[in-house]
Design a protein around this motif. Structure first.
Motif, PDB file in Angstrom:
ATOM      1  N   GLU A 160       0.838  -1.209   0.000  1.00 50.97           N
ATOM      2  CA  GLU A 160       0.000   0.000   0.000  1.00 50.97           C
ATOM      3  C   GLU A 160       0.875   1.261   0.000  1.00 50.97           C
ATOM      4  O   GLU A 160       0.615   2.215  -0.745  1.00 50.97           O
ATOM      5  CB  GLU A 160      -0.925  -0.024   1.225  1.00 50.97           C
ATOM      6  CG  GLU A 160      -1.904   1.126   1.238  1.00 50.97           C
ATOM      7  CD  GLU A 160      -2.984   0.969   2.311  1.00 50.97           C
ATOM      8  OE1 GLU A 160      -3.266  -0.164   2.739  1.00 50.97           O
ATOM      9  OE2 GLU A 160      -3.531   2.010   2.724  1.00 50.97           O
ATOM     10  N   ASN A 161       1.929   1.238   0.812  1.00 47.13           N
ATOM     11  CA  ASN A 161       2.812   2.413   0.881  1.00 47.13           C
ATOM     12  C   ASN A 161       3.525   2.651  -0.447  1.00 47.13           C
ATOM     13  O   ASN A 161       3.648   3.796  -0.909  1.00 47.13           O
ATOM     14  CB  ASN A 161       3.871   2.231   1.968  1.00 47.13           C
ATOM     15  CG  ASN A 161       3.356   2.750   3.291  1.00 47.13           C
ATOM     16  OD1 ASN A 161       2.422   3.554   3.328  1.00 47.13           O
ATOM     17  ND2 ASN A 161       3.947   2.268   4.375  1.00 47.13           N
ATOM     18  N   GLU A 162       4.005   1.560  -1.048  1.00 46.62           N
ATOM     19  CA  GLU A 162       4.721   1.703  -2.326  1.00 46.62           C
ATOM     20  C   GLU A 162       3.783   2.254  -3.403  1.00 46.62           C
ATOM     21  O   GLU A 162       4.170   3.148  -4.173  1.00 46.62           O
ATOM     22  CB  GLU A 162       5.276   0.346  -2.773  1.00 46.62           C
ATOM     23  CG  GLU A 162       6.486  -0.098  -1.967  1.00 46.62           C
ATOM     24  CD  GLU A 162       6.873  -1.561  -2.223  1.00 46.62           C
ATOM     25  OE1 GLU A 162       8.054  -1.889  -2.003  1.00 46.62           O
ATOM     26  OE2 GLU A 162       5.996  -2.372  -2.609  1.00 46.62           O
ATOM     27  N   ASP A 165       3.182   5.885  -2.818  1.00 45.13           N
ATOM     28  CA  ASP A 165       4.360   6.687  -3.193  1.00 45.13           C
ATOM     29  C   ASP A 165       4.450   6.878  -4.703  1.00 45.13           C
ATOM     30  O   ASP A 165       4.725   7.979  -5.185  1.00 45.13           O
ATOM     31  CB  ASP A 165       5.653   6.016  -2.694  1.00 45.13           C
ATOM     32  CG  ASP A 165       5.818   6.194  -1.193  1.00 45.13           C
ATOM     33  OD1 ASP A 165       5.048   6.987  -0.600  1.00 45.13           O
ATOM     34  OD2 ASP A 165       6.696   5.534  -0.608  1.00 45.13           O
ATOM     35  N   ARG A 177      -2.889   8.344  -1.081  1.00 47.69           N
ATOM     36  CA  ARG A 177      -3.044   7.362   0.019  1.00 47.69           C
ATOM     37  C   ARG A 177      -4.427   6.716  -0.046  1.00 47.69           C
ATOM     38  O   ARG A 177      -4.561   5.513   0.110  1.00 47.69           O
ATOM     39  CB  ARG A 177      -2.821   7.995   1.393  1.00 47.69           C
ATOM     40  CG  ARG A 177      -1.537   8.743   1.511  1.00 47.69           C
ATOM     41  CD  ARG A 177      -0.543   8.168   2.536  1.00 47.69           C
ATOM     42  NE  ARG A 177       0.807   8.478   2.053  1.00 47.69           N
ATOM     43  CZ  ARG A 177       1.707   7.569   1.717  1.00 47.69           C
ATOM     44  NH1 ARG A 177       1.457   6.287   1.850  1.00 47.69           N
ATOM     45  NH2 ARG A 177       2.885   7.927   1.260  1.00 47.69           N
TER      46      ARG A 177
END
Ligand code: SAM
Length: 325
Positions: A160-162, A165, A177
């Motif tokens: 999810e973070n990648e 980003d 996000r």
């Protein structure tokens, strides 16, 4: 409008039946300063719109090396250029391999290099290539179809973070996000493999946010395309390296279509022109400040109103050029 009429208005012709009109054709030729007998590189041939005019201008005796990582586009360009006399050498490769390409062809140094960055209208409009949020094809987006990783691979495997980003960095998307969270939620139910699946997911994030000037999925699709094709990786280093292959008086012309790309080009060109490109206070600046080039475009050139009327897709184009001292 007929292509000839469009050419009269804008100095440009549509690449037959493909929807792609070469951007800032007149300006490209002016800044490249094409001369008969010269060696030129069109590092992003596409369907050969710019290449055709360059090839004509460098006769007699000129050589044009035409690179594209998209085999289909390059083949179409070759067919188109058959009617133009002159030495055209098509190369199916990533332009970042330019040093190797020029070595293999024993064609160094060169008099001009053109980069018309990004994706072509032909690629966007070929719905089966999976670049468009309006397509129900596989979520692909590879410019070079021999490459393994597709946009679907990224969407279904990044954390999810990648994902957030990538969407934030390459799409400059404020809601990255939330979009990443929505993608993760959906892919738990079933893999996201089609363009319109992703379009629906992104659109739902925006549903309550009122009217949008552009389609809500535009930035997310741009971000994935840039990531899949690693469009920004090594671009700065490439520009510096490619500059090294120019003859004195040789020119480089780059057209960028979004601010991330244009920022990299602006910085690389300013550095080559001996300007400071860091944010350090005066005494701490470590920029080389060695003027190897003259900037031919201190500010970027943008398409004029006539061109924008005939080809609204050119609206975000920014052209920069320099000449080697
Ligand atoms: C905007 S289009 C160029 C259109 C072309 N100037 C014309 O007039 O038809 C960009 C082209 O560059 C190619 N391309 C993008 N990045 C590339 C890279 N790193 N190496 C080689 N080709 C690349 C794309 O496949 C696409 O065909």
């Amino acid at each position: 409008m007929r292509a000839t009429a469009r050419k009269e208005m804008t100095g440009q012709t549509e690449n037959a039946g493909t929807g792609h009109i070469p951007v800032m054709q007149t300006e490209v030729l002016d800044f490249l300063g094409c001369k008969p007998g010269g060696i030129y590189v069109d590092a992003t041939v596409g369907l050969g719109g710019h290449s055709q005019e360059i090839l004509e201008k460098i006769q007699p005796g000129g050589l044009l090396i035409g690179i594209d990582r998209d085999k289909e586009s390059l083949e179409k360009a070759q067919v188109r250029l058959k009617a133009t006399s002159g030495d055209f050498r098509p190369v199916h490769d990533n332009f970042k391999n330019l040093p190797l390409i020029l070595n293999n062809l024993a064609a160094k140094p060169v008099d001009g290099i053109l980069l018309d960055l990004g994706v072509s209208s032909y690629q966007l409009l070929s719905l089966e290539r999976g670049f468009s949020f309006q397509s129900d094809s596989m979520l692909d987006m590879r410019m070079d179809r021999s490459q393994r990783r597709t946009a679907a691979d990224l969407v279904n495997t990044l954390s999810e973070n990648e994902l957030a980003d990538v969407i934030y960095r390459y799409g400059e998307e404020r809601f990255s996000r939330r979009i990443a969270a929505a993608i993760i939620q959906e892919r738990h139910k079933a893999p996201i493999v089609r363009c319109n699946q992703l379009t629906d997911i992104v659109s739902r994030v925006f549903r309550v946010r009122g009217h949008q000037l552009i389609h809500p999925a535009t930035r997310t699709f741009q971000a994935l395309r840039i990531a899949v094709n690693e469009e920004l990786e090594g671009l700065d280093e490439f520009l510096t390296e490619a500059f090294g292959f120019l003859n004195p008086g040789g020119r480089m012309v780059v057209i960028a279509f979004h601010s991330l790309e244009d920022r990299i080009v602006k910085k690389a060109f300013r550095r080559l022109a001996g300007q400071c490109v860091c944010d350090a206070p005066a005494g701490l600046c470590k920029c080389p400040r060695q003027a190897l080039a003259s900037l031919l475009t201190p500010r970027p050139i943008t398409p004029g109103p006539k061109e924008l009327t005939a080809n609204p897709r050119a609206r975000s184009a920014r052209l920069r050029s320099l000449e080697r001292k």
